[in-house]
Structures are given as C-alpha cells and as structure tokens.
Design a protein around this motif. Structure first.
Motif: not given
Length: 281
Positions: A196-207
């Motif tokens: 969670s960078v902030n409330n409105r922006l997320n970075l993701m890594l899914e496997t």
C-alpha cells in the motif's frame, strides 16, 4: 495457453470490505482504502451490507492473440455480513474458433473468520459451474462442475497484506470436442503480496498455479500444469456518495511449465451502495 486463459476466466474475485484501520499513520481516517480488488487471487472479505460490486477483467496473450473477459457481480445476503452470493460470466476468444461464452459460475461464500477490520480473515467459497460454454469449440467443460476454494487474508502491517488461496474443481462428466466424456479433477493454489503506497494506490505481485485435466478419450484424461507470475498496480477514485471505482493493470508472465508466453491484464471495478444504510451508533 488456452487452458490458462480458460482458468483465468473462471477466477472468482472476492468481495470488498472498505474498512479503515485508524492506527495506520500514513493513511487518512476519512478516506476508504483499496482492501480488495485483486486480479487473479481471491481475498477473504465479503461485501459490506448494502454495497454491490461489479468487476470486469480482460486478459490478452500477445503470442497467441487469445483473450478472456469476465464479468462478476457480488451481493451481500445479510446484515452481518456473513453470507455472499455472486455470479461470473466469462467470454473467451481462441484463434480460429472465434469467440463465445464460457461456463457461467454461481457462487456462495461464508465469512468463517474475521472481516475487513481483522488481522486474519477466511471466507470459503462453493461454486457451481454451469455448462453454458460450447465444449465442441473448447469454450466449456460440457458438464456441470463443482468448485471449492478457501482464501486466507493476512494484514501484516500498515503497508503489507498477503492473500493465500487453495481450491479444487471436480467435473464428473467433462466432454472434449468429440463428445467423449471423463471425470476430471483440477487443483489450484495462489498467493499475492499487496504493498500500500497510500489509500488510493497499491502495488501487487500475484502468483497462480493450476493443475487441470483435459479429456483425451472416453474415461481418459491428460493433466497439465500452469504457473503464472503477475506484477501489477491498482488505484482508486473515491466519491462522496460511497462509490469507489478501481482500475488496474498487470502483466502476467508464464513461468516453469508455462514459460514462453506473456500478456496484459486489465481490471475495472465499480462498487456502490444500493440501499440507504443506517448510520452506526
């Protein structure tokens, strides 16, 4: 990669629960966070009472040019909320076979443990896969299937959340394009890291890992394994009405037995109240 796209089209996304932890210092207490909205991994949060979610995903493989689209709609059943109903409609495109609807899924989820405010949450799902896709063209199983999945969500701190999935799909009378039938068993597992960078922006890594069977002759099957690694990003637009719109993009890459292909995945979710809710006391 046809089997991989078909599997992704049946990926069933979890409902959201836009809770806010007031102990998180880098986040506004007044602004909803992005707590669900994963692309390939199911999160263990049912919908808030009085809130419906509409989810669309589109994935295209660059080498084969095949693509898969899915639409999911999720509804809470009670005010707890512990029970949730949803459905998923997939549309597939495979080269010379053209496009067509896949097997529609009807889903029920029960919140066994936790919710959006908890450190741990578990919400098992049971789905019925209806044989709406044309098995002669490879768009469906040709028989009714049962799918079971157990998602676990863990909030590690105010920055990192992980989600874990394990499930199985059983189709007693799956058909191949020639009409030959056999019982097939699929198993799948998945995991994701959300930053969670902030409330409105997320970075993701899914496997995602899936082991599925296809019918090769009457009562004979062939097992195939796929592994997908998908980095992505999602962001939110929050409105005073309670509506939240979340677009996202990811770049899934086949690894191991699925190496040699890659693609792009587009995500779009609209979530809004459908009834006037009583304010909490």
């Amino acid at each position: 990669m046809r089997h991989l796209l078909t599997s992704i089209a049946f990926t069933l996304l979890a409902g959201s629960c836009l809770a806010q932890d007031p102990s998180q210092p880098n986040k506004s207490k007044d602004e909803p966070i992005i707590q669900d909205n994963s692309f390939l991994i199911e999160e263990a949060y049912n919908q808030n009472f009085g809130v419906v979610q509409h989810i669309q995903t589109f994935q295209r493989q660059w080498i084969s040019h095949d693509w898969a689209y899915s639409f999911t709609q999720e509804w809470p059943v009670d005010a707890a909320p512990r029970n949730q109903l949803s459905y998923t409609i997939p549309v597939l495109h495979f080269g010379g076979d053209g496009s067509g609807i896949g097997d529609v899924a009807l889903n029920y989820r029960y919140q066994v443990l936790g919710d959006g405010d908890a450190k741990y949450a578990i919400a098992p799902r049971l789905s019925v896969l209806l044989p709406t896709g044309d098995s002669r063209r490879g768009f469906g199983a040709g028989g009714t299937g049962i799918q079971m999945s157990v998602p676990l969500s863990v909030v590690h701190n105010n920055l990192i959340t992980t989600h874990w999935n394990i499930g199985t799909t059983i189709t007693p009378s799956q058909k191949n394009p020639l009409g030959e039938t056999a019982t097939t068993l699929g198993v799948n597992a998945g995991q994701s890291f959300i930053y969670s960078v902030n409330n409105r922006l997320n970075l993701m890594l899914e496997t995602v890992w899936a082991s599925s069977e296809s019918v090769t002759a009457k009562d004979k099957t062939l097992r195939d394994n796929t592994v997908l690694l998908s980095p992505g990003v999602r962001w939110a637009y929050n409105f005073k009405s309670g509506m939240q719109i979340v677009p996202g993009v990811a770049f899934p890459v086949g690894v191991g037995p699925s190496s040699g292909d890659w693609g792009i995945l587009l995500y779009f979710s609209i979530e809004h109240p459908y009834r006037k809710l009583k304010p909490k006391k």
